[in-house]
Write an enzyme that holds these catalytic residues in place. Sequence first.
Site, PDB file in Angstrom:
ATOM      1  N   GLU B  68       0.659  -1.471  -0.069  1.00 25.03           N
ATOM      2  CA  GLU B  68      -0.156  -0.354   0.261  1.00 25.03           C
ATOM      3  C   GLU B  68       0.783   1.668   0.251  1.00 25.03           C
ATOM      4  O   GLU B  68       0.515   1.995  -0.230  1.00 25.03           O
ATOM      5  CB  GLU B  68      -1.075  -0.338   0.943  1.00 25.03           C
ATOM      6  CG  GLU B  68      -2.443  -1.559   0.829  1.00 25.03           C
ATOM      7  CD  GLU B  68      -1.332  -2.574   1.558  1.00 25.03           C
ATOM      8  OE1 GLU B  68       0.241  -2.702   2.276  1.00 25.03           O
ATOM      9  OE2 GLU B  68      -1.651  -3.570   0.431  1.00 25.03           O
ATOM     10  N   HIS B 137     -11.577  -6.198   7.906  1.00 24.31           N
ATOM     11  CA  HIS B 137     -11.988  -6.289   6.712  1.00 24.31           C
ATOM     12  C   HIS B 137     -13.562  -5.187   6.904  1.00 24.31           C
ATOM     13  O   HIS B 137     -14.468  -5.687   6.761  1.00 24.31           O
ATOM     14  CB  HIS B 137     -12.675  -7.449   6.270  1.00 24.31           C
ATOM     15  CG  HIS B 137     -11.508  -8.254   5.959  1.00 24.31           C
ATOM     16  ND1 HIS B 137     -11.468  -8.788   6.458  1.00 24.31           N
ATOM     17  CD2 HIS B 137     -10.691  -8.845   4.373  1.00 24.31           C
ATOM     18  CE1 HIS B 137      -9.741 -10.153   5.956  1.00 24.31           C
ATOM     19  NE2 HIS B 137      -9.920  -9.581   4.686  1.00 24.31           N
TER      20      HIS B 137
HETATM   21  C1  LIG Z   1      -1.823  -5.408   4.074  1.00 20.69           C
HETATM   22  C2  LIG Z   1      -2.577  -6.158   3.657  1.00 20.69           C
HETATM   23  N1  LIG Z   1      -3.108  -5.748   2.410  1.00 20.69           N
HETATM   24  C3  LIG Z   1      -3.528  -6.868   1.330  1.00 20.69           C
HETATM   25  C4  LIG Z   1      -5.125  -7.592   1.643  1.00 20.69           C
HETATM   26  C5  LIG Z   1      -5.627  -8.574   0.950  1.00 20.69           C
HETATM   27  N2  LIG Z   1      -4.577  -9.520   0.508  1.00 20.69           N
HETATM   28  C6  LIG Z   1      -5.160 -10.914   1.793  1.00 20.69           C
HETATM   29  S1  LIG Z   1      -4.227 -12.114   1.387  1.00 20.69           S
HETATM   30  C7  LIG Z   1      -3.651 -11.183  -0.111  1.00 20.69           C
HETATM   31  C8  LIG Z   1      -2.805 -12.035  -1.156  1.00 20.69           C
HETATM   32  C9  LIG Z   1      -1.730 -12.322  -0.750  1.00 20.69           C
HETATM   33  O1  LIG Z   1      -0.783 -13.571  -1.200  1.00 20.69           O
HETATM   34  P1  LIG Z   1       0.711 -14.604  -0.684  1.00 20.69           P
HETATM   35  O2  LIG Z   1       1.432 -12.967  -0.427  1.00 20.69           O
HETATM   36  O3  LIG Z   1       1.305 -14.869  -2.451  1.00 20.69           O
HETATM   37  O4  LIG Z   1      -0.016 -15.306   0.235  1.00 20.69           O
HETATM   38  P2  LIG Z   1      -1.126 -16.429  -0.334  1.00 20.69           P
HETATM   39  O5  LIG Z   1      -1.920 -15.826  -0.246  1.00 20.69           O
HETATM   40  O6  LIG Z   1      -0.286 -17.084  -1.963  1.00 20.69           O
HETATM   41  O7  LIG Z   1      -0.089 -17.780   0.602  1.00 20.69           O
HETATM   42  C10 LIG Z   1      -3.738 -10.399  -0.285  1.00 20.69           C
HETATM   43  C11 LIG Z   1      -3.273  -9.430  -1.048  1.00 20.69           C
HETATM   44  C12 LIG Z   1      -3.796  -7.657   3.498  1.00 20.69           C
HETATM   45  N3  LIG Z   1      -4.872  -9.137   4.049  1.00 20.69           N
HETATM   46  N4  LIG Z   1      -3.044  -6.969   3.774  1.00 20.69           N
END
Ligand SMILES: Cc1ncc(C[n+]2csc(CCOP(=O)(O)OP(=O)(O)O)c2C)c(N)n1
Lengths: 416, 345
Positions: B68, B137
């Site tokens: 962000e 959320h």
């Molecule tokens: C600071 C923040 N930004 C955005 C999100 C929304 N979000 C939750 S999981 C995710 C994807 C994460 O992907 P990755 O790190 O590859 O982990 P995976 O889900 O593949 O295990 C996002 C964008 C969040 N939880 N926290």
Amino acid sequence: MTAASPAREPLRLHVPEPTGRPGCETDFSYLHLSAAGSKRKPPINEVPAKTIDLAFALIRVLDDTGQAVGPWDPKVDAAFLKRGMRAMLKTRAFDARMLVAQRQKKTSFYMQCLGEEAIATAHWMALTPGDMCFPTYRQQGLLLANDEVPMVEMMCQLFSNRRDPMKGRQLPVMYSYKKHGFFSVSGNLATQVIQAVGWAMASAIKNDTKVASAWIGDGATAESDFHTALTFAHVYRAPVIINVVNNQWAISTFQAIAGGEGTTFAARGVGCGIASLRVDGNDFLAVYAASKWALERARSNHGPTLIEWVTYRAGAHSTSDDPTKYRPDNDAARFPLGDPVARLKQHMVALGIWSDAEHEALKKQVEGEVAAAQKEAESHGTLADGHVHPASEMFEDVYKDMPAHLKRQRAELGIG
Amino acid sequence: MPDGGNMKTTQMTMIQALRSAMDVMLERDNNVVLFGQDVGYFGGVFRCTEGLQKKYGKSRVFDSPISEGGIIGAAVGMGAYGLRPVVEIQFADYVYPGIDQIVSEAARLRFRSVNDFTCPMTMRMPCGGGIYGGQTHSQSPEAMFTQVCGIRTVMPSNPYDAKGLLIACIENDDPVIFLEPKRLYNGPFDGHHDKPVVPWSKHPKGEVPEGYYTVPLESAAIVRPGSEVTVIAYGTMVYVSQAAAEESGVDAEIIDLRSIWPLDLDTLVESVKKTGRCVIVHEATRTSGFGAELMALVQENCFYHLEAPIERVTGWDTPYPHAQEWDYFPVPARVATALKKTLQG
Ligand SMILES: Cc1ncc(C[n+]2csc(CCOP(=O)(O)OP(=O)(O)O)c2C)c(N)n1
Ligand SMILES: [Mg+2]
């Protein structure tokens, strides 16, 4: 300054794309695999910069025929392998049932780790009591590998019922188990990685023997907290392992959007002065061996290790996600590192210590355990039937002692 | 054209209206670019940008890394270049890693460089509760932004306003925080979670002009005229307040702020002077919530017209709980109690 040269192509923005999309198969050659057994195992006091070869290669133990080969073979016994298989099958069975429970509205939300089971379970088996994991929402394997963690209690958390140890405050899967070395899961990505480094620094400050193990996904490595963690870990030579689970996807974005194109996540560590390994995350033995190496290194005052676990998120991101919208349907089946359960099974069968019948029997057994746990958890209620912790609970634990303003607000809600 | 006028209209959800606003602005102004987590190929986790990458190409609409601070910092740089970035933060609860870029950079760039550099940018983010999203959320962080001098904070409550306000924000030369109450994406929600969801197609504000129009910033809307008490609300609380007025039989005048800060003070003052009573409703936590500022403004401007103490109905001063969501969320009964109390005062 120099005058701009006249004839030049205009600049253009590069936006990485995966090779596969719905209707177009993925070309997995971008993964740059190495043959099983082909990569060296350095001494645990290896100079960080010298691990650069391992940060760009792929450490693997199990070959395509199920043989354990090369210097990283941990040479574990049959009983150990059976425990590992049980942990993976239990994790898979737990996820499968909770996905169904979500569809039945018994829980509001769920996240599975299908295809990634070897990583958390084999890593947990390498840890020592007292070590602390700082997980993401996808490391349930760290709890499910541990038969001391009651599945009933985990399910009560998922069902947000009266027995939910998180008292209904947290979204399902946001467990916290200090006594089992599992730090409270945060919804905010990457925050836990620098916290793990701080915890490890504390262990060093107190001349303790404990090691921290931080977890993060490929996507979340873009957050500053990850990069800050690398710097602190390197500066203070913190006894920490930074596990990057590269399952190729972050919701709908391919790992190249997180910065994986033309490089590796392990390479980030070497750049920061941290010993780094890139490891086959679907190879139970490689996961165990690399985890052991890094833990031994950390516990011997040689500092942190970053491990990139190469795997594939075989399921949806969460129960709110539909991956058929952004990636080919058959991606998981075509992923060149296969399925971690099938690969360990092949190895155990090749060793002559396992059979299809034993495999099916173990699957049935863990499915039975999971089903029994669910039955008991449901007897304490679910979010859908309203058997949740009372409203008064939300005013507790905001502070150690409830200040007057919260008592007033609680009274305003009609609770004494 | 300042409003939709006699332009052709279509039924839209709030998601479709927001998408339409971005579509219109991508078409009109090639300095407009969109980016954020999952917004490109996929079209956003709430599908607000669906189809826009295909239509305008990957240099105008693209996925960003999960950072962000990176998203907002890059938008500041693009704004300084002369673009008008519209970025999506996946949930308002995840804006915090970008706070330094908002507070220290975006908000003050114009002031500190004496207009040498500016960063016209719109930061869209879903906010608010009502979806069992738990503490990460569900948050309503608007008050944090209203305290930052140099940024605007806007929150629509229906598809018509969402589109008109978003276009106005994209065209505005200051950085704007554009908060989207996610519980309203697919229909108005009055706080009765056990009732069936009402779609926007059944609501007059779901009728949205297809082309360009704006809803002016710093202008509140009186969504229900009334004589007994003024209710100041925004976002989802507009519908909760309407339900409370119906259910309590109190003839409340309900004002939807739309622009939270800077705001339309005249409309508030005129209404409170008329009714002599005021109830403020927001989802966010109470202490130092935006209701505190609203109470101060009403008190400063309407003191001699007030016939009862100003009331506020808010979320409690606790993290947003998951299972106890409906005890936390300000429901119509709580607003009705405040309405009756102020009439007795
Ligand atoms: C600071 C923040 N930004 C955005 C999100 C929304 N979000 C939750 S999981 C995710 C994807 C994460 O992907 P990755 O790190 O590859 O982990 P995976 O889900 O593949 O295990 C996002 C964008 C969040 N939880 N926290
Ligand atoms: Mg991932």
